[in-house]
Design a protein around this motif. Sequence first.
Motif, short mmCIF file in Angstrom:
data_model
loop_
_atom_site.label_atom_id
_atom_site.label_comp_id
_atom_site.label_asym_id
_atom_site.label_seq_id
_atom_site.Cartn_x
_atom_site.Cartn_y
_atom_site.Cartn_z
N UNK A 200 0.83 -1.21 0.00
CA UNK A 200 0.00 0.00 0.00
C UNK A 200 0.86 1.26 0.00
N UNK A 201 1.95 1.21 0.78
CA UNK A 201 2.84 2.37 0.83
C UNK A 201 3.43 2.62 -0.55
N UNK A 204 0.73 4.06 -2.93
CA UNK A 204 0.44 5.49 -2.72
C UNK A 204 1.60 6.34 -3.20
N UNK A 207 1.48 6.50 -6.89
CA UNK A 207 0.33 7.29 -7.34
C UNK A 207 0.58 8.78 -7.15
N UNK A 208 1.35 9.11 -6.11
CA UNK A 208 1.62 10.48 -5.73
C UNK A 208 2.66 11.16 -6.57
N UNK A 247 -9.53 12.41 -5.44
CA UNK A 247 -8.24 11.78 -5.11
C UNK A 247 -8.00 11.77 -3.61
N UNK A 248 -8.40 12.87 -2.98
CA UNK A 248 -8.25 12.99 -1.54
C UNK A 248 -9.03 11.91 -0.81
N UNK A 251 -7.31 8.65 -1.15
CA UNK A 251 -6.19 8.51 -0.21
C UNK A 251 -6.69 8.15 1.18
N UNK A 252 -7.78 8.83 1.61
CA UNK A 252 -8.32 8.54 2.94
C UNK A 252 -8.79 7.09 3.02
N UNK A 255 -5.71 4.94 3.45
CA UNK A 255 -5.18 5.03 4.81
C UNK A 255 -6.01 4.17 5.74
N UNK A 258 -5.15 0.51 5.29
CA UNK A 258 -3.87 0.13 5.85
C UNK A 258 -3.93 0.16 7.38
N UNK B 134 -0.59 11.23 3.66
CA UNK B 134 -0.83 10.31 2.55
C UNK B 134 -1.48 11.00 1.36
N UNK B 136 -1.84 13.27 -1.78
CA UNK B 136 -0.97 13.72 -2.85
C UNK B 136 -0.38 15.11 -2.59
N UNK B 139 -1.67 17.89 -4.84
CA UNK B 139 -3.00 18.38 -4.47
C UNK B 139 -2.92 19.30 -3.26
#
Lengths: 280, 305
Positions: A200-201, A204, A207-208, A247-248, A251-252, A255, A258, B134, B136, B139
């Motif tokens: 997962x790390x 992310x 993806x980032x 996207x936010x 991400x949540x 998280x 995980x 976590x 981006x 963003x």
Amino acid sequence: MRKAFNVKHYNGFFFIACLCLFILYSPLLIVMIYSFNDSLSITKWGGVSLRWYYEVFYGLESEKFKLAAWNSLIIALMAATIATIVATAASIGMIRGGQFRGKSASFALISLPIMVPEIVTAVATLIFFSAISFKLGILSILVAHIVFCIPFAYLPISARLQGIEASYEEAAQDLYANRWKTFKHVLMPIMGPGIISGFLLGFIISLDDFIITNFVKGAGVETLPTAIFGAVKQGIKPNIMALSTLLLLFSIFLVTISYVIGKKGEDLKTKNNKGDKYEV
Amino acid sequence: MATGVGGGRTISSTFSPVKIWLLLPSWLIIGFFLALPVLLMLVYSFLTKEFRGGVIWEPTLAAYDQFLFDRGLFGDDPPKIEWKYISIFIRSILQATGATILCLLIGFPTAFFIATRVDNNKIIWLLLLTVPYWVNLLIRTVSMKFLIRDSGPLNEILITLGLIDAPLKLINTNLAVQLGLFYSYLPFMVLPIYAALERYNFTFSEAASDLYAPKWTILFKILIPIVKPGIIAGCILVFVPSLGAFLAPDLLGGAKTFMIGSLIEDQFKGNAGNWPFGAAASMILLSMVMIVLIYYARAQSKEQT
């Protein structure tokens, strides 16, 4: 005994902690709120609407963003998978190998992608690809992502393995399991939570990534961050805010996954420890 | 013999004999696609530039010379010190230092506050702190840009509250970059300090308070020296990425507030198109980061012995 004050309490620290959360969240919340703004202008409030979300999925630029999102997802999935496999093997080699010559050199090499500043990695990779005439595109992005995902996957995996005694594998081997079977049926299930958080790390982080991708992507190929960056260069439009909000939330979501998996792993650990106690 | 966290043996007769094969993929991938490229970059920094990007294989010191000296338009004037690039590096160091100090001022009390909560509250606070970490970075930087722009929500709120009359001109200033760096890397400061405070034994503070030490003396003379490794780790995790940052200076700073990251990017993706110079600037940045990291590793090993 004198108990004049509590050593765990300092005036103002609570206020600063709240301020810290406020600073971290307020820009994100404001973008979230404005993504529901019905107005064409990003400054004026025109009531609540989902029109910018509609715009993200069906609007003029939607094809571009969808393609970019696909690229991002596929690259992140593949990079994280390959990096996780490589990192799992490496952590078994490092931690199960005891002390050996070149151990600290190996560790330095594995952590190299974290230590070298991103922009330097980007420059070096671009120069290398151009020197060997490697065509820039999805494949070059993937290779670059695998490299920097390895240490991020390695950290949680090796931390997990560090807490697992070797006796489990030796017991399996005493029962005539070969190396592969020992790994598959004994070590991997115990390492599971570490492997998943490593994956997962890596996912992310891939993806980032903007800087390295921007250097090695070649013309015409976009991932979500490079597409967003390109759009933002022409000004922050409301559909970008809607996309950012999506996207936010993603991400949540990650998280949370995980966190839940990490908690399960810990529960398992305490259960095991309790079991050990009963055995003794 | 290596021992695990639980005190158990972690060396195993099962996997130890094949460790070379297990490590080989990571050696090959990182060695071939990162270590070798960095060496190649070092070579490139000594080559002659080709206009439109790329290089000509003729060794020269031109890139480093351009960094340090100004030899006029045709290159035959007596060399003067060229401050243009040096000042970009100095500005980057100052910005990164400023961001580190700001992050420490906010991050330490926050980490302390979280570490002294009861377990359930601790988890909630930690989770709240990890979420932005976590999200981006692009963003987050864009959100910052949206918030602080001239007609953005921050100015609107301040004007509505009557605190200012005219909108603050924040965007495209050094202050905006500073704010962006601080905002980007704040979680990096809190988490390692929190980890160090978690291991701190508060009976030390209790003992000091029993001996009539004032509260803030306890903090500065007892607690901070003990959790120092965590604080230094946090500072490095903020300082190093800030030094080479690209997004914050580019999106929040505009063209006037170049930092190292933007200078390098400009050589490859932007208009400058001078690969050897970009490679040289990257090499200088890398050396600076390595000096910081080696200093840190030295300090750590001293601490342990």
